[in-house]
Scaffold this motif. Structure first.
Motif, short mmCIF file in Angstrom:
data_model
loop_
_atom_site.label_atom_id
_atom_site.label_comp_id
_atom_site.label_asym_id
_atom_site.label_seq_id
_atom_site.Cartn_x
_atom_site.Cartn_y
_atom_site.Cartn_z
N ALA A 58 -63.38 16.61 -15.47
CA ALA A 58 -62.80 15.68 -14.51
C ALA A 58 -61.32 15.44 -14.80
O ALA A 58 -60.48 15.37 -13.89
CB ALA A 58 -63.58 14.36 -14.53
N ASP B 91 -59.37 18.58 -13.78
CA ASP B 91 -59.21 18.67 -12.32
C ASP B 91 -58.22 17.64 -11.81
O ASP B 91 -57.43 17.91 -10.89
CB ASP B 91 -60.57 18.48 -11.64
CG ASP B 91 -61.54 19.61 -11.97
OD1 ASP B 91 -61.05 20.69 -12.41
OD2 ASP B 91 -62.76 19.42 -11.81
N GLY B 92 -58.25 16.41 -12.40
CA GLY B 92 -57.30 15.38 -11.98
C GLY B 92 -55.87 15.74 -12.29
O GLY B 92 -54.97 15.52 -11.46
N TRP C 249 -54.72 18.34 -9.81
CA TRP C 249 -54.37 17.74 -8.51
C TRP C 249 -53.02 17.03 -8.56
O TRP C 249 -52.21 17.15 -7.65
CB TRP C 249 -55.48 16.76 -8.13
CG TRP C 249 -55.18 16.02 -6.84
CD1 TRP C 249 -55.45 16.44 -5.57
CD2 TRP C 249 -54.57 14.73 -6.73
NE1 TRP C 249 -55.04 15.51 -4.66
CE2 TRP C 249 -54.48 14.43 -5.35
CE3 TRP C 249 -54.10 13.81 -7.64
CZ2 TRP C 249 -53.93 13.25 -4.88
CZ3 TRP C 249 -53.54 12.63 -7.18
CH2 TRP C 249 -53.47 12.36 -5.81
N LEU C 250 -52.78 16.30 -9.69
CA LEU C 250 -51.50 15.58 -9.83
C LEU C 250 -50.35 16.57 -9.91
O LEU C 250 -49.28 16.35 -9.31
CB LEU C 250 -51.55 14.70 -11.08
CG LEU C 250 -50.32 13.83 -11.36
CD1 LEU C 250 -50.12 12.83 -10.22
CD2 LEU C 250 -50.47 13.09 -12.68
#
Length: 644
Positions: free
Chosen positions: A31, A34-35, A38-39
């Protein structure tokens, strides 16, 4: 490439490595990964740079705030004047706090990086840094051995730290100790003498040892090498000119001290500059630095004041034993593109200005430029600029004498040429000694150059300059204390102030609030709540008023709060009950008499580092004397009030 070993249970079908298979908390790690992906995709899209602009603004705001914070912390304590105040018995908050160390180092680095533009040194800040370290080491020792804080021990460490601060700047342990004694201590304990010498010697030895390890020097030697003539360094008739040089330095130091103190007071009281210093210290410092940088720009006016040289190079060139005026009489050396380390004196020569013109212009310009630079709210030393300025005065006189007597002064049938560098050495010691009211600058000049040949003329010049300066103006450090309005007792000069007939009865404060042992408790509570004094004198009874001790306000308040609420109705409560309940009574070890002279009271306050003393007559408390009354009495002698 790592071998793929299989699929993780519940995965989307992508194979994983052995490290990923056995990593802890796989879901949380996935997680987070993936975060971050995305950032990264959102922040670094093509054409998007708002986050960089925001980061730039935040960083510059942090830097600006940090500069304000650093300057604000540093200005609260700048060196020797504050240390003089502490050693006299006054507590200055945060001055000895080790938290100021980083701010002091950062500010001093910026000051020294300006070089000849600001023309300031590092003696005062180094004394402050040394004092902070010594105070911290004292606190560490106190906690390590689990003993109570000792004010006497702390003072010993502070005095030794001041000597170390001077010694590590000039690699001069003898003059460092003597300078700290003359400047800081009104009454110096013999016990502090060897401690200061031991610490200063260790600091000076390590300073020179590091220069050897860094390949700057081949061996341990003096900081400023000179090559004066050894056989006959000066003729006997030259003693008169050295005394004349001391008189000139004394007069100019008086003018400098008066102008510097007046300008510093003006800067602090002027509505515009005081507001600027209170709200925008970096702005004021930048404006002053801009003015000085514009003047010292080498291709401009700086060409005539040797602005390309550092203060160390200034001294190296001014201590040259050759006469520049005689060398340039029949030749015109070119101005090098860069300063020539072997011929630094080229920076002082201009074909249209001559050596005398550049030296005189240097003295005139540096006189007011150094005064202006001392108002910058940044850590800086003010001793080295005065030392260089005095060397310039001596060099100018030495060059003039070398032209007046090109072959030297005839003495005993032998003529030896005049050494202008010797006059520069004497001028440096005389002017700096006169400005600081010290004689140890003569020893400093000998330790800096390794030359003891000019001991007699240098000492005579220093003594002459001090005799003039001490009779006319307070020292540079005392003048700074006056301008900053620090708590400090001025000296009492009996012949000048006509203070022989002034006694304690004339200036003591008679409004003294005493507490007797038989005072009713209700009256004690009323006195404590209606006054804000820190100590209450205790008398034997209301009738006798014989002083037996004093009670501290904080301890009395605690005793009153711990008083039992229920007492027998027939018992008349009085102050004696509070004392019997455990309220400590401090003994009065020292006290003044109304017939004691102002000189005696002043010496007692300085010797014991006192803040106040009770005045008793035949054992009865009749008043008290504090710093306020002493300073007012001395002020009334200096500037008598107008008759009513």
């Amino acid at each position: 490439m790592e071998e793929l070993v299989g699929l993780r249970e519940g995965s989307s079908g992508n194979p994983v490595t052995l490290r990923e298979l056995w990593s802890p908390c796989p879901r949380i790690r996935r997680a987070i990964r993936d975060g971050l992906g995305w950032l990264k995709q959102k922040l670094f899209r093509e054409g998007e740079d708002w986050h960089l602009l925001m980061t730039l603004g935040v960083l510059m705001a942090l830097i600006s705030y940090t500069m304000n914070f650093v300057v604000a912390r540093v200005v609260r304590g700048s060196g020797i004047p504050e240390l003089k105040t502490i050693l006299s018995g006054v507590i200055l908050e945060d001055y000895l706090d080790i938290k100021n160390f980083g701010a002091k180092v950062a500010g001093l680095t910026c000051t020294l990086a300006c070089g000849s533009t600001i023309f300031l040194g590092k003696v005062g800040p180094f004394v402050h840094l040394s004092v902070m370290i010594s105070a911290y080491l004292s606190r560490v020792r106190t906690k390590a051995v689990k003993e109570s804080e000792n004010r006497r021990k702390q003072k010993e460490m502070l005095v030794a730290a001041a000597a170390v601060g001077v010694a590590t700047v000039f690699a001069a342990p003898f003059s460092g100790v003597l300078f700290s004694i003359e400047v800081l201590a009104s009454h110096y304990s013999v016990w502090d003498y060897w401690r200061s010498f031991f610490a200063a010697t260790c600091g000076a030895f390590m300073f020179r040892l590091l220069a050897v390890f860094n390949s700057e020097q081949e061996t341990i030697t003096s900081l400023f090498k000179t090559s004066f003539r050894v056989d006959v360094p000066f003729d006997l008739p030259e003693i008169f000119f050295f005394v004349l040089l001391g008189a000139i330095c004394g007069i100019l130091s008086c003018a400098y001290l008066f102008c510097q103190r007046t300008f510093l007071i003006f800067i602090r009281t002027n509505r515009f500059t005081s507001k600027l210093l209170a709200t925008s210290k970096p702005v004021y410092a930048s404006l002053v630095a801009l003015i000085l940088a514009s003047i010292t720009y080498p291709p401009g006016v700086g060409r005539f004041i040797a602005s390309r040289l550092s203060m160390r190079q200034h001294l190296d060139s001014l201590f040259d034993n050759n006469s520049w005026a005689l060398i340039t009489r029949n030749s015109s050396p070119p101005w090098p593109v860069e300063p020539d380390p072997q011929n630094l004196w080229f920076e002082w020569y201009h074909p249209n200005f001559t050596i005398f013109g550049t030296l005189a212009f240097f003295l005139v310009m540096k006189f007011w430029m150094v005064i202006l630079a001392t108002t910058i709210p940044m850590p800086a030393g003010y001793f080295m600029p005065k030392f260089v300025f005095g060397a310039g005065i001596g060099r100018l006189l030495g060059e003039a004498l070398s032209v007046a007597f090109p072959k030297g002064i005839l003495a005993g049938g032998v003529t030896y040429p005049i050494i202008p560098g010797g006059y520069a050495l004497a001028g440096a010691a005389a002017f700096s000694g006169a400005a600081t009211h010290t004689i140890s600058t003569a020893m400093l000049a000998f330790e800096l150059t390794g030359q003891i040949l000019h001991a007699l003329p240098v000492l005579m010049a220093v003594l002459t300059a001090n005799a003039i300066a001490q009779s006319c103006q307070p020292s540079f450090y005392e003048g700074t204390i006056i301008a900053k309005k620090l708590a400090f007792l001025p000296r009492v000069l009996g012949r000048k102030l006509r203070s022989e007939g002034v006694i304690v009865e004339h200036f003591m404060n008679c409004a003294i609030t005493t507490l007797a042992k038989d005072t009713p408790l209700e009256e004690v509570v009323k006195v404590v709540t209606s006054t804000d004094v820190a100590e209450f004198p205790l008398t034997e009874s209301t009738e006798s008023q014989i002083l037996v001790g004093f009670v501290r306000r904080a301890q009395l308040m605690q005793a009153l709060q711990a008083e039992p609420t229920s007492w027998p109705p027939e018992h008349q409560r009085c102050f004696q009950d509070i004392l019997a309940g455990g309220c400590p009574v401090e003994p009065v070890t020292l006290q003044l008499s109304p017939e004691m002279s102002l000189h005696q009271a002043h010496n007692l306050f300085e010797l014991m580092n006192l803040q106040s003393l009770f005045v008793t007559s035949r054992g009865k408390a009749v008043g008290f004397v504090s710093w306020v009354e002493l300073k007012k009495a001395i002020s009334n002698l200096t500037n008598p009030p107008a008759p009513k």
